[in-house]
Design an enzyme around this catalytic site. Structure first.
Site, short mmCIF file in Angstrom:
data_model
loop_
_atom_site.label_atom_id
_atom_site.label_comp_id
_atom_site.label_asym_id
_atom_site.label_seq_id
_atom_site.Cartn_x
_atom_site.Cartn_y
_atom_site.Cartn_z
N LEU A 48 41.92 46.84 40.05
CA LEU A 48 42.44 45.67 39.34
C LEU A 48 41.38 45.28 38.31
CD1 LEU A 48 44.99 43.90 39.50
CD2 LEU A 48 43.76 42.39 41.05
N ASP A 49 41.79 45.22 37.03
CA ASP A 49 40.84 44.92 35.95
C ASP A 49 40.10 43.61 36.21
OD1 ASP A 49 41.64 47.18 34.60
OD2 ASP A 49 43.04 46.13 33.29
N PRO A 50 38.84 43.50 35.75
CA PRO A 50 38.10 42.25 35.92
C PRO A 50 38.83 41.02 35.37
CG PRO A 50 36.60 43.98 35.23
CD PRO A 50 37.99 44.56 35.16
N ALA A 52 41.94 40.51 35.39
CA ALA A 52 43.12 40.23 36.22
C ALA A 52 42.70 39.57 37.52
CB ALA A 52 43.89 41.51 36.51
#
Length: 324
Positions: A48-50, A52
């Protein structure tokens, strides 16, 4: 022969469905959870992208063997697209690359949704973990290279508008398959609408079989975390050190077997379970026992024991678990 070093941490197994805050990377989140639980081993089921927030399933101990099943699960995201700008990263982090004064109406956006439902072709973002000739696309993009990333098919089960706060932004919810890039959805919808767009907010709320009700926040975990033993001025633990009580923290862990809801599950007797523990096949008993299955799991006393396959009514283990 050199002795193998003793593993550090507790042999705890199960799933922590972490509500990752914005600004924290997935690897950082795994390290934090591993430290809080003093676990021997930990890993996550899907980056999960930072930027997000939301669901990051983290496996502890033996549950790491079930990570592929969770990674294959359907995902649900809630996200906001800001219209009028396409960015280099397809989200807020990037630099604007294309702009437009046009803003789509709700009717125009709704009319586009069927084109993004079902099996669609999608090109991942330039800033993604896709490997190109052995290198990550985001590493090449940071060096200023524009890379050709091949399109691939993904499946969108559901895409709907959940909010239209103003002319610049539209809020969506999407249910999609593994490998779907929500940033690419925003980019492509913006292009089709002739106004450009990028992700300005992204939250993952489900990774099957887990739901938002399973999520725990960092604050909740830290509230029940047993403090470390006190130390003296030299950094040595003051003896006798009190035993740390992890029971409240461990109560937030979901059983390893919960990740395998997609597989047939067959309970075994104690005698059968002992045979499987040794890696031996067993004949399945009972009227409802399946005769054939490419993949199945067996349980003993309500706990996951093994994953394998069933052939002619016989379960053959491929992966045996030492803890449920």
């Amino acid at each position: 022969m050199a002795r193998r070093g003793k593993k550090k941490g507790r042999p705890i197994s199960g799933w922590v469905i972490f509500d990752k805050p914005k600004g924290m990377g997935s690897t950082e989140a795994v390290s934090k959870i591993k430290w809080l639980f003093s676990a021997e081993k930990a890993g996550h089921a899907g980056t999960l992208d930072p930027l997000a927030s939301g669901m990051l399933p983290i496996a502890l101990g033996e549950a790491t063997k079930t990570v592929p099943y969770v990674m294959d699960g359907t995902k649900v995201y809630r996200f906001t697209v800001t219209w009028g700008e396409e960015r280099s990263t397809d989200d807020l982090e990037g630099q604007p690359t294309k702009t437009s004064d046009k803003r789509p109406s709700r009717e125009e956006v709704e009319a586009l949704l069927p084109d993004y439902t079902g099996v669609i072709s999608q090109v991942p973002p330039q800033f993604s973990a896709i490997k190109i000739d052995g290198e990550r696309a985001y590493d090449l993009a940071r060096e200023g290279e524009t890379v050709e990333i091949p399109a691939r098919e993904v499946e969108i089960d559901r895409l709907e508008i959940v909010g239209f706060p103003d002319a610049d932004r539209t809020e969506f919810e999407v249910e999609c398959s593994k490998g779907t890039y929500v940033r690419s959805l925003a980019r492509d919808m913006g292009r089709d609408l002739g106004c450009y767009g990028h992700i300005s907010d992204l939250r993952r709320v489900e990774v099957a079989p887990f739901t938002d009700e399973d999520m725990v926040t960092l604050a909740k975990l830290e509230a029940v975390w047993p403090p470390l033993p006190p130390k003296d001025e030299d950094g040595n633990v003051i003896e006798p050190a009190p035993r740390r009580d992890f029971s409240a923290l461990d109560a937030l862990v979901i059983d390893t077997g919960a990740a395998l809801d997609c597989l047939p599950q067959v309970p075994l007797s104690d005698d059968q379970a002992q045979r499987v523990r040794l890696g031996n096949p067993v004949i399945l008993r009972g009227r409802d026992a399946p005769l054939e299955a490419d993949e199945a799991c067996v349980t003993t006393r309500g706990k996951l024991l093994a994953i394998g396959y069933i052939e002619h009514g016989q379960f053959k283990p491929k992966r045996v678990f030492t803890a449920g």
